[in-house]
Design an enzyme around this catalytic site. Structure first.
Site, PDB file in Angstrom:
ATOM      1  N   PRO A  83      10.426 -24.996 -20.066  1.00 56.37           N
ATOM      2  CA  PRO A  83      11.389 -25.363 -19.262  1.00 56.37           C
ATOM      3  C   PRO A  83      12.395 -26.322 -20.039  1.00 56.37           C
ATOM      4  CG  PRO A  83       9.264 -26.467 -18.921  1.00 56.37           C
ATOM      5  CD  PRO A  83       9.072 -25.031 -19.711  1.00 56.37           C
ATOM      6  N   ASN A  84      13.704 -26.000 -19.607  1.00 52.74           N
ATOM      7  CA  ASN A  84      14.750 -26.765 -20.107  1.00 52.74           C
ATOM      8  C   ASN A  84      15.210 -26.318 -21.408  1.00 52.74           C
ATOM      9  OD1 ASN A  84      15.148 -28.605 -17.859  1.00 52.74           O
ATOM     10  ND2 ASN A  84      13.230 -29.414 -18.606  1.00 52.74           N
ATOM     11  N   ARG A 108      22.978 -30.117 -25.540  1.00 55.57           N
ATOM     12  CA  ARG A 108      23.061 -31.510 -25.187  1.00 55.57           C
ATOM     13  C   ARG A 108      21.788 -31.991 -26.129  1.00 55.57           C
ATOM     14  NH1 ARG A 108      21.913 -31.065 -18.870  1.00 55.57           N
ATOM     15  NH2 ARG A 108      23.299 -29.195 -18.799  1.00 55.57           N
ATOM     16  N   TYR A 164      17.123 -32.231 -30.457  1.00 52.83           N
ATOM     17  CA  TYR A 164      16.668 -30.816 -30.548  1.00 52.83           C
ATOM     18  C   TYR A 164      17.686 -29.972 -31.314  1.00 52.83           C
ATOM     19  CZ  TYR A 164      13.775 -32.242 -26.655  1.00 52.83           C
ATOM     20  OH  TYR A 164      12.924 -32.710 -26.037  1.00 52.83           O
ATOM     21  N   ASN A 219       6.985 -21.868 -27.223  1.00 53.67           N
ATOM     22  CA  ASN A 219       7.455 -23.361 -26.877  1.00 53.67           C
ATOM     23  C   ASN A 219       7.045 -23.450 -25.363  1.00 53.67           C
ATOM     24  OD1 ASN A 219       8.263 -25.995 -26.667  1.00 53.67           O
ATOM     25  ND2 ASN A 219       9.988 -25.514 -27.957  1.00 53.67           N
ATOM     26  N   ALA A 262       7.482 -29.211 -21.974  1.00 56.58           N
ATOM     27  CA  ALA A 262       6.620 -30.189 -21.295  1.00 56.58           C
ATOM     28  C   ALA A 262       5.340 -29.632 -20.591  1.00 56.58           C
ATOM     29  CB  ALA A 262       7.598 -30.909 -20.120  1.00 56.58           C
ATOM     30  N   HIS A 274       2.168 -30.446 -22.123  1.00 55.39           N
ATOM     31  CA  HIS A 274       1.289 -31.607 -21.986  1.00 55.39           C
ATOM     32  C   HIS A 274       0.428 -31.983 -21.064  1.00 55.39           C
ATOM     33  CE1 HIS A 274       4.056 -32.622 -24.969  1.00 55.39           C
ATOM     34  NE2 HIS A 274       5.030 -32.499 -24.449  1.00 55.39           N
ATOM     35  N   ASP A 321      -4.976 -21.701 -19.617  1.00 55.83           N
ATOM     36  CA  ASP A 321      -6.186 -20.549 -19.422  1.00 55.83           C
ATOM     37  C   ASP A 321      -5.312 -19.195 -19.499  1.00 55.83           C
ATOM     38  OD1 ASP A 321      -7.752 -22.526 -18.269  1.00 55.83           O
ATOM     39  OD2 ASP A 321      -7.310 -22.091 -16.273  1.00 55.83           O
ATOM     40  N   GLU A 358       1.780 -22.034 -30.861  1.00 60.66           N
ATOM     41  CA  GLU A 358       2.632 -23.042 -30.230  1.00 60.66           C
ATOM     42  C   GLU A 358       3.714 -23.692 -30.832  1.00 60.66           C
ATOM     43  OE1 GLU A 358       0.293 -25.634 -27.783  1.00 60.66           O
ATOM     44  OE2 GLU A 358       1.735 -27.012 -27.770  1.00 60.66           O
ATOM     45  N   HIS A 410       6.904 -26.833 -31.287  1.00 59.96           N
ATOM     46  CA  HIS A 410       7.697 -27.934 -30.623  1.00 59.96           C
ATOM     47  C   HIS A 410       8.766 -28.100 -31.738  1.00 59.96           C
ATOM     48  CE1 HIS A 410       5.297 -28.556 -27.220  1.00 59.96           C
ATOM     49  NE2 HIS A 410       4.368 -28.289 -28.001  1.00 59.96           N
ATOM     50  N   SER A 451      10.988 -30.670 -32.016  1.00 58.91           N
ATOM     51  CA  SER A 451      10.917 -32.129 -32.235  1.00 58.91           C
ATOM     52  C   SER A 451       9.319 -32.512 -32.824  1.00 58.91           C
ATOM     53  CB  SER A 451      11.317 -32.785 -30.998  1.00 58.91           C
ATOM     54  OG  SER A 451      10.213 -32.868 -29.895  1.00 58.91           O
ATOM     55  N   ARG A 453       7.014 -39.422 -30.802  1.00 56.93           N
ATOM     56  CA  ARG A 453       8.080 -39.648 -29.659  1.00 56.93           C
ATOM     57  C   ARG A 453       6.985 -40.382 -28.720  1.00 56.93           C
ATOM     58  NH1 ARG A 453      10.896 -34.497 -27.911  1.00 56.93           N
ATOM     59  NH2 ARG A 453      11.946 -35.902 -26.467  1.00 56.93           N
ATOM     60  N   ARG A 481       3.791 -37.374 -24.903  1.00 53.62           N
ATOM     61  CA  ARG A 481       4.103 -36.070 -25.677  1.00 53.62           C
ATOM     62  C   ARG A 481       2.963 -35.878 -26.829  1.00 53.62           C
ATOM     63  NH1 ARG A 481       9.088 -34.595 -23.717  1.00 53.62           N
ATOM     64  NH2 ARG A 481      10.414 -36.447 -23.276  1.00 53.62           N
TER      65      ARG A 481
HETATM   66  O1  CA2 Z   1      10.223 -30.503 -29.001  1.00 55.15           O
HETATM   67  C1  CA2 Z   1      10.014 -29.508 -28.278  1.00 55.15           C
HETATM   68  O2  CA2 Z   1      10.126 -28.180 -28.449  1.00 55.15           O
HETATM   69  C2  CA2 Z   1       9.544 -29.754 -26.727  1.00 55.15           C
HETATM   70  O3  CA2 Z   1       8.718 -28.668 -26.199  1.00 55.15           O
HETATM   71  C3  CA2 Z   1      10.724 -29.854 -25.970  1.00 55.15           C
HETATM   72  C4  CA2 Z   1      10.468 -30.032 -24.567  1.00 55.15           C
HETATM   73  C5  CA2 Z   1       9.585 -31.449 -24.434  1.00 55.15           C
HETATM   74  O4  CA2 Z   1       9.330 -31.888 -22.914  1.00 55.15           O
HETATM   75  C6  CA2 Z   1       8.482 -31.426 -25.292  1.00 55.15           C
HETATM   76  O5  CA2 Z   1       7.831 -32.781 -25.105  1.00 55.15           O
HETATM   77  C7  CA2 Z   1       8.732 -31.094 -26.689  1.00 55.15           C
HETATM   78  C8  CA2 Z   1      11.700 -30.285 -23.742  1.00 55.15           C
HETATM   79  C9  CA2 Z   1      12.733 -29.281 -23.805  1.00 55.15           C
HETATM   80  C10 CA2 Z   1      14.159 -29.795 -23.235  1.00 55.15           C
HETATM   81  O6  CA2 Z   1      14.982 -29.216 -24.132  1.00 55.15           O
HETATM   82  C11 CA2 Z   1      16.232 -29.620 -23.930  1.00 55.15           C
HETATM   83  C12 CA2 Z   1      17.231 -29.042 -24.852  1.00 55.15           C
HETATM   84  C13 CA2 Z   1      18.319 -29.768 -24.972  1.00 55.15           C
HETATM   85  C14 CA2 Z   1      18.842 -30.482 -23.982  1.00 55.15           C
HETATM   86  C15 CA2 Z   1      17.936 -31.034 -23.104  1.00 55.15           C
HETATM   87  C16 CA2 Z   1      16.727 -30.465 -23.291  1.00 55.15           C
END
Ligand code: CA2
Length: 162
Positions: free
Chosen positions: A17-18, A25, A30, A80, A83, A86, A93, A104, A106, A108, A113, A117
């Protein structure tokens, strides 16, 4: 005549997601590389290493579970979970069930953080874990998937590579 792709030489690159927003952004967290560019880099590296990379991104937990199930018999998965790492027991599963190496990633450094996380429910069943290396982590993860897959082959063949 077209030949069927070799499933055992295919890797799934799955972003959660995201992550479709990557590079558009929050560059401090990121970076500025887009998801499309990440997919291109991993696909190119796969080509160099002799595997086909199938790329997917989903904001939906159920679709991610289905994608992981679809990788049964493949060389492995670069994941990846976003979220969902978490708290998603469903993804955990699925990783356990698919019986292929799932590494896996990530982008960041989640340990630098917020506290929520620091927990990953998926990492304990993953074949490996990369965090805090930016988008380069995806390339590391692909190499790790292939190494784990080669080790599995060695065990099932009774051979051992150096
Ligand atoms: O660091 C990572 O790759 C995360 O998986 C990214 C997730 C975050 O919830 C994890 O804790 C760590 C969030 C992805 C959001 O991606 C965005 C990218 C650009 C702008 C906004 C969000």
């Amino acid at each position: 005549m077209t030949s069927m792709p070799d499933r055992s030489r295919t890797v799934l690159l799955l972003n959660g997601p995201n992550l479709n927003l990557l590079g558009t952004r929050d560059p401090a967290q990121y970076g500025t590389t887009t998801l499309e560019e990440v997919e291109r880099r991993v696909t190119d590296l796969g080509g160099e290493l002799g595997v086909r990379v199938v790329c997917a991104q989903s904001n939906s937990e159920g679709e991610m579970v289905d994608r992981i199930h679809g990788a049964r018999g493949w060389a492995g998965v670069v994941l990846n979970p976003g979220a969902y790492a978490h708290y998603s027991i469903a993804l955990r599963d699925a990783i356990e069930a698919v019986e292929v190496p799932v590494v896996e990633v990530h982008i960041s450094n989640v340990y630098a953080r917020e506290r929520f996380r620091h927990t990953s429910v998926t990492a304990p069943v993953a074949a490996g874990y990369v965090a805090g290396c930016g988008v380069f982590g995806y390339e590391l993860a692909l190499r790790a998937v292939l190494r784990r897959d080669a080790e599995r082959e060695e065990v099932s063949d009774g051979t051992r590579a150096g």
